[in-house]
Design a protein around this motif. Structure first.
Motif, PDB file in Angstrom:
ATOM      1  N   ARG A 281      -4.650  -1.741  -3.391  1.00  0.00           N
ATOM      2  CA  ARG A 281      -5.752  -2.033  -2.461  1.00  0.00           C
ATOM      3  C   ARG A 281      -5.695  -1.143  -1.204  1.00  0.00           C
ATOM      4  O   ARG A 281      -6.508  -1.300  -0.305  1.00  0.00           O
ATOM      5  N   HIS A 282      -4.686  -0.263  -1.125  1.00  0.00           N
ATOM      6  CA  HIS A 282      -4.512   0.652   0.017  1.00  0.00           C
ATOM      7  C   HIS A 282      -4.287  -0.130   1.312  1.00  0.00           C
ATOM      8  O   HIS A 282      -4.788   0.259   2.374  1.00  0.00           O
ATOM      9  N   GLU A 283      -3.527  -1.224   1.225  1.00  0.00           N
ATOM     10  CA  GLU A 283      -3.318  -2.096   2.387  1.00  0.00           C
ATOM     11  C   GLU A 283      -1.855  -2.187   2.830  1.00  0.00           C
ATOM     12  O   GLU A 283      -1.553  -2.877   3.796  1.00  0.00           O
ATOM     13  N   LEU A 284      -0.965  -1.486   2.141  1.00  0.00           N
ATOM     14  CA  LEU A 284       0.458  -1.527   2.462  1.00  0.00           C
ATOM     15  C   LEU A 284       0.814  -0.350   3.363  1.00  0.00           C
ATOM     16  O   LEU A 284       0.431   0.796   3.089  1.00  0.00           O
ATOM     17  N   TYR A 285       1.540  -0.655   4.425  1.00  0.00           N
ATOM     18  CA  TYR A 285       2.033   0.364   5.342  1.00  0.00           C
ATOM     19  C   TYR A 285       3.540   0.194   5.491  1.00  0.00           C
ATOM     20  O   TYR A 285       4.057  -0.923   5.397  1.00  0.00           O
TER      21      TYR A 285
ATOM     22  N   ASP B   6      14.270   7.859  10.212  1.00  0.00           N
ATOM     23  CA  ASP B   6      15.205   8.798   9.586  1.00  0.00           C
ATOM     24  C   ASP B   6      14.993   8.863   8.071  1.00  0.00           C
ATOM     25  O   ASP B   6      15.949   8.797   7.287  1.00  0.00           O
ATOM     26  N   SER B   7      13.741   8.962   7.664  1.00  0.00           N
ATOM     27  CA  SER B   7      13.327   9.086   6.255  1.00  0.00           C
ATOM     28  C   SER B   7      13.670   7.884   5.387  1.00  0.00           C
ATOM     29  O   SER B   7      13.666   7.971   4.170  1.00  0.00           O
ATOM     30  N   GLU B   8      13.984   6.747   6.016  1.00  0.00           N
ATOM     31  CA  GLU B   8      14.249   5.510   5.267  1.00  0.00           C
ATOM     32  C   GLU B   8      13.253   4.442   5.683  1.00  0.00           C
ATOM     33  O   GLU B   8      12.919   4.324   6.862  1.00  0.00           O
ATOM     34  N   ILE B   9      12.814   3.653   4.710  1.00  0.00           N
ATOM     35  CA  ILE B   9      11.887   2.572   4.995  1.00  0.00           C
ATOM     36  C   ILE B   9      12.651   1.427   5.650  1.00  0.00           C
ATOM     37  O   ILE B   9      13.565   0.862   5.052  1.00  0.00           O
ATOM     38  N   LYS B  10      12.263   1.115   6.879  1.00  0.00           N
ATOM     39  CA  LYS B  10      12.936   0.061   7.648  1.00  0.00           C
ATOM     40  C   LYS B  10      11.992  -1.072   8.022  1.00  0.00           C
ATOM     41  O   LYS B  10      12.416  -2.071   8.610  1.00  0.00           O
ATOM     42  N   GLY B  11      10.714  -0.906   7.688  1.00  0.00           N
ATOM     43  CA  GLY B  11       9.745  -1.946   8.003  1.00  0.00           C
ATOM     44  C   GLY B  11       8.533  -1.836   7.114  1.00  0.00           C
ATOM     45  O   GLY B  11       8.280  -0.793   6.505  1.00  0.00           O
ATOM     46  N   THR B  12       7.785  -2.936   7.044  1.00  0.00           N
ATOM     47  CA  THR B  12       6.569  -2.959   6.242  1.00  0.00           C
ATOM     48  C   THR B  12       5.582  -3.964   6.817  1.00  0.00           C
ATOM     49  O   THR B  12       5.974  -4.915   7.500  1.00  0.00           O
ATOM     50  N   ILE B  13       4.309  -3.716   6.545  1.00  0.00           N
ATOM     51  CA  ILE B  13       3.235  -4.615   6.950  1.00  0.00           C
ATOM     52  C   ILE B  13       2.067  -4.410   5.994  1.00  0.00           C
ATOM     53  O   ILE B  13       1.840  -3.289   5.529  1.00  0.00           O
ATOM     54  N   VAL B  14       1.356  -5.484   5.729  1.00  0.00           N
ATOM     55  CA  VAL B  14       0.143  -5.414   4.925  1.00  0.00           C
ATOM     56  C   VAL B  14      -1.029  -5.762   5.843  1.00  0.00           C
ATOM     57  O   VAL B  14      -1.002  -6.782   6.532  1.00  0.00           O
ATOM     58  N   ILE B  15      -2.019  -4.882   5.845  1.00  0.00           N
ATOM     59  CA  ILE B  15      -3.244  -5.068   6.619  1.00  0.00           C
ATOM     60  C   ILE B  15      -4.368  -5.211   5.594  1.00  0.00           C
ATOM     61  O   ILE B  15      -4.834  -4.224   5.037  1.00  0.00           O
ATOM     62  N   SER B  16      -4.773  -6.446   5.351  1.00  0.00           N
ATOM     63  CA  SER B  16      -5.674  -6.744   4.243  1.00  0.00           C
ATOM     64  C   SER B  16      -7.040  -7.233   4.725  1.00  0.00           C
ATOM     65  O   SER B  16      -7.150  -7.852   5.780  1.00  0.00           O
ATOM     66  N   THR B  17      -8.046  -6.988   3.904  1.00  0.00           N
ATOM     67  CA  THR B  17      -9.378  -7.537   4.168  1.00  0.00           C
ATOM     68  C   THR B  17      -9.642  -8.763   3.295  1.00  0.00           C
ATOM     69  O   THR B  17     -10.689  -9.385   3.419  1.00  0.00           O
ATOM     70  N   LEU B  18      -8.699  -9.110   2.449  1.00  0.00           N
ATOM     71  CA  LEU B  18      -8.868 -10.208   1.503  1.00  0.00           C
ATOM     72  C   LEU B  18      -8.400 -11.529   2.115  1.00  0.00           C
ATOM     73  O   LEU B  18      -7.260 -11.646   2.568  1.00  0.00           O
ATOM     74  N   MET B  19      -9.283 -12.507   2.121  1.00  0.00           N
ATOM     75  CA  MET B  19      -8.928 -13.839   2.633  1.00  0.00           C
ATOM     76  C   MET B  19      -8.372 -14.682   1.486  1.00  0.00           C
ATOM     77  O   MET B  19      -9.078 -14.977   0.520  1.00  0.00           O
ATOM     78  N   ASP B  20      -7.110 -15.067   1.594  1.00  0.00           N
ATOM     79  CA  ASP B  20      -6.489 -15.923   0.584  1.00  0.00           C
ATOM     80  C   ASP B  20      -7.163 -17.287   0.562  1.00  0.00           C
ATOM     81  O   ASP B  20      -7.602 -17.792   1.605  1.00  0.00           O
ATOM     82  N   LYS B  21      -7.220 -17.897  -0.606  1.00  0.00           N
ATOM     83  CA  LYS B  21      -7.905 -19.191  -0.743  1.00  0.00           C
ATOM     84  C   LYS B  21      -7.271 -20.262   0.136  1.00  0.00           C
ATOM     85  O   LYS B  21      -7.963 -21.152   0.611  1.00  0.00           O
ATOM     86  N   GLU B  22      -5.981 -20.156   0.389  1.00  0.00           N
ATOM     87  CA  GLU B  22      -5.299 -21.134   1.246  1.00  0.00           C
ATOM     88  C   GLU B  22      -5.887 -21.154   2.657  1.00  0.00           C
ATOM     89  O   GLU B  22      -5.807 -22.164   3.353  1.00  0.00           O
ATOM     90  N   TYR B  23      -6.471 -20.048   3.084  1.00  0.00           N
ATOM     91  CA  TYR B  23      -7.009 -19.933   4.438  1.00  0.00           C
ATOM     92  C   TYR B  23      -8.377 -20.593   4.597  1.00  0.00           C
ATOM     93  O   TYR B  23      -8.873 -20.731   5.710  1.00  0.00           O
ATOM     94  N   GLN B  24      -8.998 -20.981   3.509  1.00  0.00           N
ATOM     95  CA  GLN B  24     -10.371 -21.480   3.571  1.00  0.00           C
ATOM     96  C   GLN B  24     -10.503 -22.807   4.314  1.00  0.00           C
ATOM     97  O   GLN B  24     -11.581 -23.124   4.812  1.00  0.00           O
ATOM     98  N   THR B  25      -9.422 -23.573   4.414  1.00  0.00           N
ATOM     99  CA  THR B  25      -9.484 -24.868   5.094  1.00  0.00           C
ATOM    100  C   THR B  25      -9.331 -24.759   6.611  1.00  0.00           C
ATOM    101  O   THR B  25      -9.575 -25.733   7.329  1.00  0.00           O
TER     102      THR B  25
END
Length: 166
Positions: A48-52, A57-76
């Motif tokens: 979905r091109h949402e992972l950053y 020092d050329s090693e992955i030390k962190g991650t975040i997802v920036i999404s446009t998709l609303m999970d069904k759990e959020y609907q309430t």
């Protein structure tokens, strides 16, 4: 450096999130486990091109997802803005050896600037009710706590939903 995540990053991201889960469990925070986060979630994020990722020092030390998709759990949840043109933050993680150095602030700053630059209405996310450090982190950034949702495979405790209106 923050960049888009790729499929070949997923092993390093899983190692990172497993280290985070182990550190949280050692501190009595049972937020992540063998069910979550998982490889399929990160594969979907890449597709979905949402992972950053945060590289140090050329090693992955962190991650975040920036999404446009609303999970069904959020609907309430009674959000502050209409359910359109919002982004959702998921799976923010900094390797335990790098925590406390401002890298989570950097990733959130990146996500917030992304939302502003792309004219999103708000940023929404959830964080574990037993993770007081995360709650304080988001509240200090101006996020409003709005309600609770549950992920039974993760915990019997709720997850607090937050929103920042832009």
């Amino acid at each position: 450096m923050i960049r888009k995540g790729k499929i070949e990053d997923i092993k390093a991201i899983m190692d990172l999130t497993k280290a985070c889960a182990k550190a949280m469990i050692a501190n009595g925070i049972y937020q992540w486990n063998e069910h979550y986060p998982n490889v399929s979630a990160f594969v979907n994020d890449v597709e979905r091109h949402e992972l950053y990722v945060l590289e140090i020092d050329s090693e992955i030390k962190g991650t975040i997802v920036i999404s446009t998709l609303m999970d069904k759990e959020y609907q309430t949840i009674k959000w502050l803005t209409m359910n359109e043109n919002n982004i959702y933050i998921h799976r923010l993680a900094i390797h335990p050896s790098m925590q406390g150095k401002g890298y989570a602030q950097d990733l959130m700053g990146f996500a917030e600037q992304y939302a502003i630059d792309n004219n999103y209405r708000s940023i929404r996310l959830d964080t574990f009710s037993q993770n007081k450090r995360n709650q304080k982190f988001y509240e200090l950034r101006g996020y409003n706590k709005l309600g609770d949702i549950y992920f039974p495979k993760q915990s019997k405790y709720p997850f607090h939903c937050y929103e920042l209106v832009l």
